[in-house]
Design a protein around this motif. Structure first.
Motif, PDB file in Angstrom:
ATOM      1  N   ALA A  89      29.534  39.668  33.138  1.00 36.14           N
ATOM      2  CA  ALA A  89      30.717  38.795  33.144  1.00 36.14           C
ATOM      3  C   ALA A  89      30.861  37.994  34.443  1.00 36.14           C
ATOM      4  O   ALA A  89      31.152  36.796  34.392  1.00 36.14           O
ATOM      5  CB  ALA A  89      31.976  39.606  32.871  1.00 36.14           C
ATOM      6  N   PRO A  90      30.666  38.603  35.641  1.00 34.40           N
ATOM      7  CA  PRO A  90      30.792  37.798  36.862  1.00 34.40           C
ATOM      8  C   PRO A  90      29.809  36.629  36.891  1.00 34.40           C
ATOM      9  O   PRO A  90      30.172  35.514  37.292  1.00 34.40           O
ATOM     10  CB  PRO A  90      30.493  38.810  37.978  1.00 34.40           C
ATOM     11  CG  PRO A  90      30.858  40.134  37.383  1.00 34.40           C
ATOM     12  CD  PRO A  90      30.480  40.033  35.943  1.00 34.40           C
ATOM     13  N   LYS A  91      28.564  36.893  36.477  1.00 34.31           N
ATOM     14  CA  LYS A  91      27.566  35.823  36.429  1.00 34.31           C
ATOM     15  C   LYS A  91      27.977  34.736  35.445  1.00 34.31           C
ATOM     16  O   LYS A  91      27.868  33.537  35.732  1.00 34.31           O
ATOM     17  CB  LYS A  91      26.208  36.411  36.035  1.00 34.31           C
ATOM     18  CG  LYS A  91      25.086  35.403  35.929  1.00 34.31           C
ATOM     19  CD  LYS A  91      24.748  35.034  34.497  1.00 34.31           C
ATOM     20  CE  LYS A  91      24.232  36.205  33.700  1.00 34.31           C
ATOM     21  NZ  LYS A  91      23.834  35.828  32.332  1.00 34.31           N
ATOM     22  N   THR A  92      28.477  35.156  34.300  1.00 31.47           N
ATOM     23  CA  THR A  92      28.920  34.202  33.283  1.00 31.47           C
ATOM     24  C   THR A  92      30.056  33.334  33.799  1.00 31.47           C
ATOM     25  O   THR A  92      30.043  32.103  33.632  1.00 31.47           O
ATOM     26  CB  THR A  92      29.381  34.944  32.017  1.00 31.47           C
ATOM     27  OG1 THR A  92      28.260  35.634  31.450  1.00 31.47           O
ATOM     28  CG2 THR A  92      29.954  33.982  30.985  1.00 31.47           C
ATOM     29  N   MET A  98      30.521  26.398  36.913  1.00 31.32           N
ATOM     30  CA  MET A  98      29.690  25.392  37.571  1.00 31.32           C
ATOM     31  C   MET A  98      29.116  24.391  36.572  1.00 31.32           C
ATOM     32  O   MET A  98      28.906  23.228  36.922  1.00 31.32           O
ATOM     33  CB  MET A  98      28.565  26.078  38.343  1.00 31.32           C
ATOM     34  CG  MET A  98      29.045  26.861  39.556  1.00 31.32           C
ATOM     35  SD  MET A  98      30.074  25.883  40.700  1.00 31.32           S
ATOM     36  CE  MET A  98      28.918  24.606  41.214  1.00 31.32           C
ATOM     37  N   ILE A  99      28.840  24.821  35.330  1.00 30.72           N
ATOM     38  CA  ILE A  99      28.401  23.860  34.309  1.00 30.72           C
ATOM     39  C   ILE A  99      29.434  22.752  34.178  1.00 30.72           C
ATOM     40  O   ILE A  99      29.120  21.559  34.242  1.00 30.72           O
ATOM     41  CB  ILE A  99      28.213  24.540  32.932  1.00 30.72           C
ATOM     42  CG1 ILE A  99      26.982  25.427  32.917  1.00 30.72           C
ATOM     43  CG2 ILE A  99      28.071  23.474  31.826  1.00 30.72           C
ATOM     44  CD1 ILE A  99      26.830  26.212  31.619  1.00 30.72           C
ATOM     45  N   GLY A 100      30.689  23.152  33.980  1.00 30.48           N
ATOM     46  CA  GLY A 100      31.754  22.172  33.807  1.00 30.48           C
ATOM     47  C   GLY A 100      31.988  21.342  35.053  1.00 30.48           C
ATOM     48  O   GLY A 100      32.119  20.117  34.985  1.00 30.48           O
ATOM     49  N   PHE A 190      21.627  23.314  36.157  1.00 30.25           N
ATOM     50  CA  PHE A 190      22.143  24.297  37.116  1.00 30.25           C
ATOM     51  C   PHE A 190      22.280  25.656  36.440  1.00 30.25           C
ATOM     52  O   PHE A 190      21.929  26.689  37.019  1.00 30.25           O
ATOM     53  CB  PHE A 190      23.495  23.855  37.675  1.00 30.25           C
ATOM     54  CG  PHE A 190      24.072  24.826  38.670  1.00 30.25           C
ATOM     55  CD1 PHE A 190      23.791  24.692  40.020  1.00 30.25           C
ATOM     56  CD2 PHE A 190      24.873  25.885  38.262  1.00 30.25           C
ATOM     57  CE1 PHE A 190      24.304  25.600  40.944  1.00 30.25           C
ATOM     58  CE2 PHE A 190      25.385  26.801  39.177  1.00 30.25           C
ATOM     59  CZ  PHE A 190      25.097  26.645  40.525  1.00 30.25           C
ATOM     60  N   ASN A 191      22.784  25.670  35.208  1.00 31.56           N
ATOM     61  CA  ASN A 191      22.922  26.920  34.472  1.00 31.56           C
ATOM     62  C   ASN A 191      21.557  27.569  34.238  1.00 31.56           C
ATOM     63  O   ASN A 191      21.399  28.789  34.385  1.00 31.56           O
ATOM     64  CB  ASN A 191      23.609  26.665  33.129  1.00 31.56           C
ATOM     65  CG  ASN A 191      23.805  27.932  32.323  1.00 31.56           C
ATOM     66  OD1 ASN A 191      24.601  28.789  32.687  1.00 31.56           O
ATOM     67  ND2 ASN A 191      23.078  28.055  31.223  1.00 31.56           N
TER      68      ASN A 191
END
Length: 253
Positions: A89-92, A98-100, A190-191
């Motif tokens: 979850a933290p990584k997600t 950052m995607i957005g 980036f993702n």
């Protein structure tokens, strides 16, 4: 004096309206991101193909970078927490935000320009590819690969190819479409790099050798690559017809 007070009140009301609209839209797209992952999950290797990132890209293009990123972080972070993926979850949360954020930031920057930066992108792409070639040559002459040199080669090559691709696309699309495609691509790349880096570090922590960790980090990204294509193409395709209706709901965009 009276007119100034009225103007101040109206400005404050406008700001409050914008804050309320932001909150409503973030909640809406967070729910959509959650549902998008919940409804469709196709396992590919250790991960799965889904439509959650597509929702984040669309939100970032329609609402703005931090709004779209926050919606994705909330929606997909909650999905991980409530469906047995709490450890990731933290990584997600970080990657989806950052995607957005990157998608919206790049899109807004390119839309403000009167002309698409084709020549600078070509120049930067050539410089990055030359740098990747020089580093590789240096390594092959006896310096040996390290994590830093491997990372520099990969990043330089990726940046170079993307710059040339974006320059090619920008010359063949209208300005708005090119800006949306480049913004969405930057966010999703980036993702991709973030997912690969996470897998690499995880493998090292599990005791894998450097070469094995690199191999696992690269080969485990099949689903992420598919998600990149789906999110860029689908996100931009949804953004184009929705832009005008959303501009009436959120007039500052």
């Amino acid at each position: 004096m009276r007119n100034q007070e009225v103007s101040t009140i109206e400005q404050e009301k406008s700001k409050n309206t914008i804050r309320l609209l932001d909150a409503v839209m973030i909640a809406l797209f967070a729910a959509l991101a959650y549902v998008a992952v919940w409804v469709l999950r196709i396992p590919v290797g250790p991960m799965f193909v889904h439509l959650g990132n597509l929702t984040v890209v669309t939100a970032a293009l329609l609402l703005g970078g931090w709004q779209g990123g926050l919606a994705g972080a909330i929606g997909m972070g909650l999905f991980d927490l409530m469906n047995g993926y709490a450890s990731t979850a933290p990584k997600t949360i970080i990657l989806k935000f950052m995607i957005g954020f990157i998608t919206g930031l790049v899109y807004a920057a390119l839309r403000r320009r009167k002309k698409f930066p084709t020549i600078p992108l070509v120049a930067l792409g050539i410089v990055a590819l030359v740098a990747a070639g020089c580093i590789t040559t240096y390594v092959l002459t006896g310096a040996g690969f390290s994590f830093l040199t491997a990372l520099m080669v990969i990043l330089s090559a990726v940046i170079g190819l993307l710059c040339l691709l974006f320059a090619f696309l920008g010359a063949r699309m209208n300005h708005k479409l090119a800006a949306a495609v480049v913004g969405a691509s930057c966010g999703m790349v980036f993702n991709l790099l973030g997912e690969a880096a996470y897998e690499f570090v995880s493998q090292l922590l599990l005791g894998s050798a450097f070469g094995t960790a690199v191999t696992m980090a690269v080969t485990s990204q099949a689903s992420t690559l598919i998600n990149v294509l789906i999110s860029v193409i689908g996100g931009v395709a949804l953004f184009l017809p929705l832009e005008k209706p959303f501009s009436k709901i959120v007039p500052r965009r």
